[in-house]
Design a protein around this motif. Sequence first.
Motif, PDB file in Angstrom:
ATOM      1  N   PRO A  81       0.808  -1.225   0.000  1.00 31.74           N
ATOM      2  CA  PRO A  81       0.000   0.000   0.000  1.00 31.74           C
ATOM      3  C   PRO A  81       0.840   1.273   0.000  1.00 31.74           C
ATOM      4  N   ILE A  82       1.981   1.250   0.675  1.00 33.87           N
ATOM      5  CA  ILE A  82       2.855   2.427   0.673  1.00 33.87           C
ATOM      6  C   ILE A  82       3.432   2.646  -0.718  1.00 33.87           C
ATOM      7  N   LEU A  83       3.893   1.574  -1.369  1.00 35.86           N
ATOM      8  CA  LEU A  83       4.405   1.709  -2.740  1.00 35.86           C
ATOM      9  C   LEU A  83       3.331   2.227  -3.682  1.00 35.86           C
ATOM     10  N   ALA A  84       2.113   1.719  -3.537  1.00 37.80           N
ATOM     11  CA  ALA A  84       1.024   2.154  -4.417  1.00 37.80           C
ATOM     12  C   ALA A  84       0.707   3.625  -4.198  1.00 37.80           C
TER      13      ALA A  84
ATOM     14  N   THR B 296      -0.437   9.531 -14.335  1.00 34.61           N
ATOM     15  CA  THR B 296      -1.077   8.484 -15.113  1.00 34.61           C
ATOM     16  C   THR B 296      -2.224   7.886 -14.333  1.00 34.61           C
ATOM     17  N   SER B 297      -2.913   6.958 -14.957  1.00 27.51           N
ATOM     18  CA  SER B 297      -4.091   6.349 -14.322  1.00 27.51           C
ATOM     19  C   SER B 297      -3.691   5.451 -13.168  1.00 27.51           C
ATOM     20  N   GLY B 298      -4.656   5.164 -12.315  1.00 26.58           N
ATOM     21  CA  GLY B 298      -4.410   4.366 -11.120  1.00 26.58           C
ATOM     22  C   GLY B 298      -3.967   2.951 -11.416  1.00 26.58           C
ATOM     23  N   SER B 299      -4.505   2.310 -12.466  1.00 22.46           N
ATOM     24  CA  SER B 299      -4.149   0.925 -12.734  1.00 22.46           C
ATOM     25  C   SER B 299      -2.692   0.790 -13.169  1.00 22.46           C
ATOM     26  N   SER B 300      -2.182   1.739 -13.949  1.00 22.55           N
ATOM     27  CA  SER B 300      -0.768   1.653 -14.330  1.00 22.55           C
ATOM     28  C   SER B 300       0.126   1.977 -13.141  1.00 22.55           C
ATOM     29  N   ASP B 301      -0.341   2.845 -12.228  1.00 19.31           N
ATOM     30  CA  ASP B 301       0.409   3.115 -11.000  1.00 19.31           C
ATOM     31  C   ASP B 301       0.503   1.857 -10.150  1.00 19.31           C
TER      32      ASP B 301
ATOM     33  N   SER C 242       5.136  -4.304  -9.893  1.00 17.49           N
ATOM     34  CA  SER C 242       6.337  -4.783 -10.581  1.00 17.49           C
ATOM     35  C   SER C 242       7.598  -4.420  -9.803  1.00 17.49           C
ATOM     36  N   ALA C 243       7.637  -3.241  -9.210  1.00 16.72           N
ATOM     37  CA  ALA C 243       8.792  -2.863  -8.387  1.00 16.72           C
ATOM     38  C   ALA C 243       8.903  -3.773  -7.177  1.00 16.72           C
TER      39      ALA C 243
END
Length: 125
Positions: free
Chosen positions: A17-20, A29-34, A40-41
């Motif tokens: 959740p912190i990374l997101a 950019t949009s939330g889904s790509s974030d 992925s990170a």
Amino acid sequence: THAIIFATGFISGFELPILASLSHGSSSTSGSSDDASALSADYFGMFAASLVFPLVLFPILGLAAAFWVATLFNLGAAVATYALIDGRSKFMYSALGALVLLNIGALVFSKSLDEWFSRIYASVI
């Protein structure tokens, strides 16, 4: 040991959740790509750590020292992330600095700590 395992699992649950939230705040950019970037990170970091720890750190340093070095990497990531989100709390930098110093001290005495933990483990079994 169960308390340590529980605490580790509980605290690591905050990682994604912190990374997101960091990725949502740093781009337009949009939330889904974030979310995909954050996932992925996270997965890349876990994959790299799952290779580096057993193949590099453990054979060279031993278990206790490898643990403290891996913890130093995590603390470095915490400091970098806090600086990246423009953290300005002197208390937080002091707390992270104290953890780094304690970790370095544990690394210096890792051989003694390893022997002490082995004695405790052997006495329980």
